[in-house]
Motif scaffolding. Sequence first.
Motif, PDB file in Angstrom:
ATOM      1  N   HIS A  92      29.116  37.616  36.931  1.00 65.98           N
ATOM      2  CA  HIS A  92      30.223  37.007  36.202  1.00 65.98           C
ATOM      3  C   HIS A  92      31.588  37.307  36.812  1.00 65.98           C
ATOM      4  N   PRO A 276      33.879  45.068  24.193  1.00 67.00           N
ATOM      5  CA  PRO A 276      33.155  43.861  23.775  1.00 67.00           C
ATOM      6  C   PRO A 276      32.619  43.040  24.948  1.00 67.00           C
ATOM      7  N   MET A 277      33.282  43.114  26.115  1.00 69.02           N
ATOM      8  CA  MET A 277      32.761  42.384  27.279  1.00 69.02           C
ATOM      9  C   MET A 277      31.333  42.799  27.591  1.00 69.02           C
ATOM     10  N   LEU A 280      28.778  40.728  25.999  1.00 69.36           N
ATOM     11  CA  LEU A 280      28.631  39.416  26.637  1.00 69.36           C
ATOM     12  C   LEU A 280      27.848  39.531  27.943  1.00 69.36           C
ATOM     13  N   ARG A 284      24.259  37.956  28.316  1.00 70.67           N
ATOM     14  CA  ARG A 284      24.103  36.836  29.246  1.00 70.67           C
ATOM     15  C   ARG A 284      23.276  37.196  30.480  1.00 70.67           C
TER      16      ARG A 284
ATOM     17  N   MET B 212      40.221  37.978  28.732  1.00 74.14           N
ATOM     18  CA  MET B 212      39.872  37.212  27.546  1.00 74.14           C
ATOM     19  C   MET B 212      41.079  37.195  26.601  1.00 74.14           C
ATOM     20  N   PHE B 215      38.275  37.115  21.160  1.00 77.41           N
ATOM     21  CA  PHE B 215      36.906  37.616  21.085  1.00 77.41           C
ATOM     22  C   PHE B 215      36.375  37.342  19.696  1.00 77.41           C
ATOM     23  N   ILE B 279      34.964  30.287  29.036  1.00 81.18           N
ATOM     24  CA  ILE B 279      34.272  30.678  27.805  1.00 81.18           C
ATOM     25  C   ILE B 279      32.933  31.311  28.138  1.00 81.18           C
ATOM     26  N   LEU B 280      32.728  32.509  27.617  1.00 82.18           N
ATOM     27  CA  LEU B 280      31.438  33.190  27.778  1.00 82.18           C
ATOM     28  C   LEU B 280      30.873  33.407  26.390  1.00 82.18           C
ATOM     29  N   TRP B 281      29.599  33.094  26.223  1.00 76.61           N
ATOM     30  CA  TRP B 281      29.003  33.345  24.912  1.00 76.61           C
ATOM     31  C   TRP B 281      27.539  33.707  25.064  1.00 76.61           C
ATOM     32  N   LEU B 294      31.335  35.587  21.361  1.00 78.25           N
ATOM     33  CA  LEU B 294      32.130  34.632  22.105  1.00 78.25           C
ATOM     34  C   LEU B 294      33.375  35.293  22.683  1.00 78.25           C
ATOM     35  N   GLY B 295      33.657  34.990  23.941  1.00 81.02           N
ATOM     36  CA  GLY B 295      34.920  35.383  24.538  1.00 81.02           C
ATOM     37  C   GLY B 295      35.519  34.158  25.214  1.00 81.02           C
TER      38      GLY B 295
END
Lengths: 295, 329
Positions: A92, A276-277, A280, A284, B212, B215, B279-281, B294-295
């Motif tokens: 990413h 929080p990243m 994700l 993912r 981001m 969030f 957008i990353l989810w 979601l970010g």
Amino acid sequence: MAAHNVAEIQDEIGILEARLRDARKRLENVQLTDTQGAVDRDSATTNNAAASSPNIAPGLGSHTHFLLLLSDSQLPLGSFAFSSGLESYLAHTPPRTASFSSSFLPSSISSMASTTLPFVLAAHRSPQELAELDDQLDAAIVCTVGRRASVAQGRALLGIWERSFRGTVTGDGQVLKDFSTLLRESQGQDVPLVSAHLAPLFGVICALVGMSLRQTAYVFMLSHVKALVSAAVRASMFGPYQAQKVLASAQVQRLIDVVIDREWNTAVEDAGQATPMMDLWIGRHEVLYSRIFNS
Amino acid sequence: MGSPFPTSISKVGEGHIVVSPLPSGGNGLESIRYQYPLKLISPTPSVHQKSVLVFLLSYGGGLVGGDHINLDVDVRAGALLSVVTQGHTKIFKSASPDIVTSQNLNVRVQDDASLCLLPDPVQPFADSVYTQKQIFTVTPTSTLCFLDWVTQGRTARGENWSFVSWKGCNEVWLAGHSPDAKPRLLVRDTVLLSSPDSVVLGRPLRDAMHQMAVFGTLILRGPKVQRLADFFMAEFAALPRLGARDFRTIEDQAKEDGQLSELERWRAQRIRMERAQGILWSAAHVRSCVIVKLGAMTVEGGREWVGAMLSKEGSVEEHFGEEALMCVK
């Protein structure tokens, strides 16, 4: 708060003193029956002998033995199948901006500590609450890949306890026996009673083998860093010498100590995601085209 | 039924909403009470309205350092409630780090009842100290759909995750079979953002947030959003693999694109939007709930994405009405 700390420290001193007395007694017994043999085998250390014996340095004790086993990278938890989001982070992040030591490592250490370390500490302090802690952690890991990694390693650790450690450790393993029964009964349930996450089981087992709370927290966090560094080597971020350099660095030692201090008094109800990243990236991991890790 | 205005209750920042089904069909407000700085408004329902709509507001459009909001919500058996806001919930700065601004929401959703909480995001300003706790108690037949999201602050003023701390905890509990039985924790989703903690670890909070701007977490549970939950899981599974390459020729691509179904075309367009907006989810099944993380690199991009997903699937509009979606469109 202060009074609570004082009581806790006094408790710890009490436990440690009891353990020291116990170890001295065992040492004496061993020396009574085997003094001559020990001196022959260990003649090199006779000059630095400790006060309790004129000839021999005191033994390290069973808890140090288990500390070394539980911190060993050969402990068959399968930890090295997981990259804790590193592989996904690399996918990413543009290659030139991706950085292990200045970005991913502190984020990952902070995240692991904020979400999971309170469960390790709580389980070590109150092993009888293992099932409840496991259930609460199961409710708090809100990502499929992260759950898979935690449960796979937790079950492996429970297996190591049952097949390898249980026979040797004198501590009362009833709580783990009950937990295994509950785990079998939970299979196939939509919301299982217990799932066998790594953190609470690690805390309980470290307590049973006699490791201190601080040692337990340190080994837990260091094992996480070792798995990350190993994943970074296999993901071609750097080579084995750089890997050892990262592990030996003052930065890693400081980060681990900082997060242990930070979480020392965090109730499990207040544990949460500080990065929080990370949710994700780990979540993912499933959408990566090619994967070398399970997380 | 005396005054047309909701009655107030005595404690500062407290409020209580009770919604129940009307004997004549539809839903009605049994009671709505609040006290400064909390403000609740419920427009007179129209005949066709599918759920009771309540605006969750605060005087001055935000919470000043040290404000505490405690809102209780009861959605009685069979009733439907939608809660929205009017613009971001601004969190003003605290005079010192030990002055905490807080919001607590305690919701009970009874059998066959439903709650849809799709507010605007919380916007913590520089130097703010904020804690929120949202507890949802559900039964096996109740429906829950809620979004909790936080932004980087006022970008026009250069704010970029510049607050002291932001803590958000969402818990979903399954009520026991009898009123005395212990509820079971299903999900506890907690986010802890702290500038001092981040600095100690060697990088400012804004660096840890990786550009981001917003969030968010969307949590879905229950029969009325089952299809929506499945939709999120299916769309997540259908995301293109990262690092995959398309070996088709341009002609083949064009030809195959022409044969796509309506949903596939929509998905392709949405995925282009996800890339453009950063957008990353991800979506995950967790103990009978579906949790979407979601970010997004812009707040509007995030809003557009949530709105697009919810509108495309249609369950929210079908059960709660269009008004429930007003903050995500």
